[in-house]
Design a protein around this motif. Structure first.
Motif, mmCIF file in Angstrom:
data_model
loop_
_atom_site.group_PDB
_atom_site.id
_atom_site.type_symbol
_atom_site.label_atom_id
_atom_site.label_comp_id
_atom_site.label_asym_id
_atom_site.label_seq_id
_atom_site.Cartn_x
_atom_site.Cartn_y
_atom_site.Cartn_z
ATOM 1 N N SER A 273 -1.999 8.545 1.426
ATOM 2 C CA SER A 273 -0.873 7.812 0.861
ATOM 3 C C SER A 273 0.223 7.608 1.898
ATOM 4 O O SER A 273 0.367 8.409 2.830
ATOM 5 N N VAL B 210 -4.747 -4.688 -4.474
ATOM 6 C CA VAL B 210 -3.971 -3.445 -4.433
ATOM 7 C C VAL B 210 -3.601 -2.939 -5.822
ATOM 8 O O VAL B 210 -3.039 -1.841 -5.948
ATOM 9 N N ARG C 295 -3.421 0.791 -7.141
ATOM 10 C CA ARG C 295 -3.284 1.718 -6.006
ATOM 11 C C ARG C 295 -1.884 1.699 -5.408
ATOM 12 O O ARG C 295 -1.411 2.713 -4.908
ATOM 13 N N MET D 178 1.931 3.492 -1.548
ATOM 14 C CA MET D 178 0.542 3.111 -1.333
ATOM 15 C C MET D 178 -0.341 4.343 -1.442
ATOM 16 O O MET D 178 -0.215 5.271 -0.626
ATOM 17 N N ASP D 179 -1.180 4.378 -2.428
ATOM 18 C CA ASP D 179 -2.101 5.492 -2.658
ATOM 19 C C ASP D 179 -3.538 5.022 -2.512
ATOM 20 O O ASP D 179 -3.823 3.833 -2.551
ATOM 21 N N SER D 180 -4.429 5.974 -2.379
ATOM 22 C CA SER D 180 -5.869 5.670 -2.253
ATOM 23 C C SER D 180 -6.100 4.595 -1.197
ATOM 24 O O SER D 180 -6.822 3.618 -1.423
ATOM 25 N N LYS E 26 -7.300 2.377 1.877
ATOM 26 C CA LYS E 26 -8.621 2.022 2.397
ATOM 27 C C LYS E 26 -8.465 1.436 3.802
ATOM 28 O O LYS E 26 -7.395 0.901 4.129
ATOM 29 N N ASP F 29 -6.828 -1.852 4.170
ATOM 30 C CA ASP F 29 -5.384 -1.965 3.978
ATOM 31 C C ASP F 29 -4.636 -1.960 5.319
ATOM 32 O O ASP F 29 -3.415 -2.154 5.335
#
Length: 120
Positions: A15, A62, A65, A81-83, A85, A88
């Motif tokens: 994150s 997004v 997430r 911003m979580d999870s 990738k 991103d």
């Protein structure tokens, strides 16, 4: 003037929280948005928030997430911003718009960008 910060390097699944500090006394009069531009890609819309912070809109990539928010007392917008990738990975830009339509993508002012790198 908009100043974005909070970017960095993180592993997939991690994150980050981006901040966008605005100077001036009319922050609450502007819709705020976040955009990003990945390597070799065009700039794309990420998220937007209305003047009061009560309504938000996200790109499908997004949704679920990322969370956009704002603190009008601090003249600051955020992007949690979580999870994360690897896809991103991009330079993230904050922007301000006098156009209040949440879905319109024409913005008047842009920050300088902050780099987010997500490794697998």
């Amino acid at each position: 003037q908009l100043q974005a910060s909070g970017g960095g390097s993180v592993q997939a699944g991690g994150s980050l929280r981006l901040s966008c500090a605005a100077s001036g006394h009319s922050f609450s009069s502007y819709k705020m948005g976040w955009f990003r531009q990945g390597p070799g890609k065009k700039r794309e819309f990420v998220a937007a928030i209305n003047l009061s912070g009560g309504r938000t809109y996200y790109a499908d990539s997004v949704k679920g997430r990322f969370t956009i928010s704002r603190d009008n007392a601090k003249n600051t917008a955020y992007l949690q911003m979580d999870s994360l990738k690897p896809e991103d990975t991009a330079v993230y830009y904050c922007a301000a718009a006098s156009e209040t339509n949440l879905y319109a993508t024409n913005y008047d002012y842009w920050g300088q960008g902050t780099l987010v790198t997500v490794s697998s």
